[in-house]
Design a protein around this motif. Structure first.
Motif, mmCIF file in Angstrom:
data_model
loop_
_atom_site.group_PDB
_atom_site.id
_atom_site.type_symbol
_atom_site.label_atom_id
_atom_site.label_comp_id
_atom_site.label_asym_id
_atom_site.label_seq_id
_atom_site.Cartn_x
_atom_site.Cartn_y
_atom_site.Cartn_z
ATOM 1 N N GLU A 55 0.833 -1.206 0.000
ATOM 2 C CA GLU A 55 0.000 0.000 0.000
ATOM 3 C C GLU A 55 0.868 1.257 0.000
ATOM 4 O O GLU A 55 0.354 2.365 -0.098
ATOM 5 N N LYS A 171 -1.563 -1.887 -4.515
ATOM 6 C CA LYS A 171 -1.899 -0.461 -4.541
ATOM 7 C C LYS A 171 -0.786 0.363 -5.170
ATOM 8 O O LYS A 171 -1.011 1.476 -5.652
ATOM 9 N N THR A 172 0.438 -0.174 -5.139
ATOM 10 C CA THR A 172 1.590 0.500 -5.737
ATOM 11 C C THR A 172 2.611 -0.540 -6.162
ATOM 12 O O THR A 172 2.668 -1.630 -5.575
#
Length: 253
Positions: A55, A171-172
């Motif tokens: 995240e 998320k990344t």
């Protein structure tokens, strides 16, 4: 932190760090043998296996440091396969006093620029998205990843399928910036053993040559093995690890 991990056996701490596209099952055929003598810690790096998805920018070195702190481990042998080898080396450069020994199995190397041929394979696999099975087929068609049907093949496909699908949830994809290990290998204080299959890719052989810059390193080629060496040649790996760690212990006495 929340990373998934398991502890097997007792004795000297040994941490196993898996390859990219895999998870801690990378060590399924190795953990039981090493756990007869050592305290073996296996874990899923962030975004893989049963660990949470990233995240924030991924910090593999920071995650490993937190894991060791959580387990109250002040010194350990680090054993890493491919990406896991790269993580082990980056960790060793960041926290040299914690690493008593490095075992690098077909390791990656931060700062190394892969060849156009390697980049093309990754590009072709990426084009297959979102067909995960096609991506896996393309990857396993490369000689250094190709293994015969059987238990190891089925396990490899299952790990790849699970972990590729898991990346869709990330998320990344950013990573924490660290000084690359390339150009700093002569700073590594720990003794190192590097194991590599005779049927590896040209890039991994070039990386292995660069690792000769570590002051105290031994390089061993495993006959008949390629990049999936942990699944296809676990007995050979364990034999070399046990022999090398036994010698290391005797020299340290």
């Amino acid at each position: 932190m929340g990373l998934y991990y398991e502890v097997h056996g007792s004795g000297r701490p040994v941490v196993l760090i898996h390859s990219g596209a895999m998870d801690s099952r990378d060590w399924n055929f190795i953990t039981p043998k090493l756990a007869k003598i050592f305290k073996v810690i296996i874990y899923d790096v962030r975004g893989a296996g049963r660990s949470p998805v990233p995240e924030a920018p991924i910090d593999h070195v920071g995650d490993l440091r937190q894991l060791l702190a959580e387990l109250n481990i002040d010194e350990a042998v680090l054993i890493g396969h491919s990406l896991g080898g790269q993580i082990a080396v980056d960790f060793s450069l960041t926290y040299p006093s914690i690493v008593s020994k490095l075992v690098l199995i077909a390791p990656g190397l931060s700062g190394y620029q892969f060849s156009p041929e390697y980049a093309e394979l990754e590009k072709q696999a990426a084009k297959a998205l979102p067909d995960v099975n096609k991506m896996i087929d393309l990857t396993l068609s490369e000689p250094s990843w190709s293994i015969s049907p059987g238990e190891a093949y089925d396990l490899l496909r299952e790990m790849m399928r699970h972990n590729i699908q898991k990346t869709f949830e990330w998320k990344t994809y950013e990573t924490v910036s660290l000084p690359p290990a390339l150009g700093r290998l002569d700073e590594i204080q720990a003794e190192a053993l590097l194991l590599i299959g005779e049927n590896e890719s040209k890039d991994l052989f070039r990386i292995a040559e660069l690792y000769n810059q570590i002051p105290k390193i031994k390089v061993v080629r495993i006959p008949g093995a390629n990049h999936i060496i942990t699944l296809t040649h676990p007995d050979d790996i364990c034999e070399h690890i046990l022999h090398d760690l036994s010698l290391h212990k005797q020299e340290g006495q």
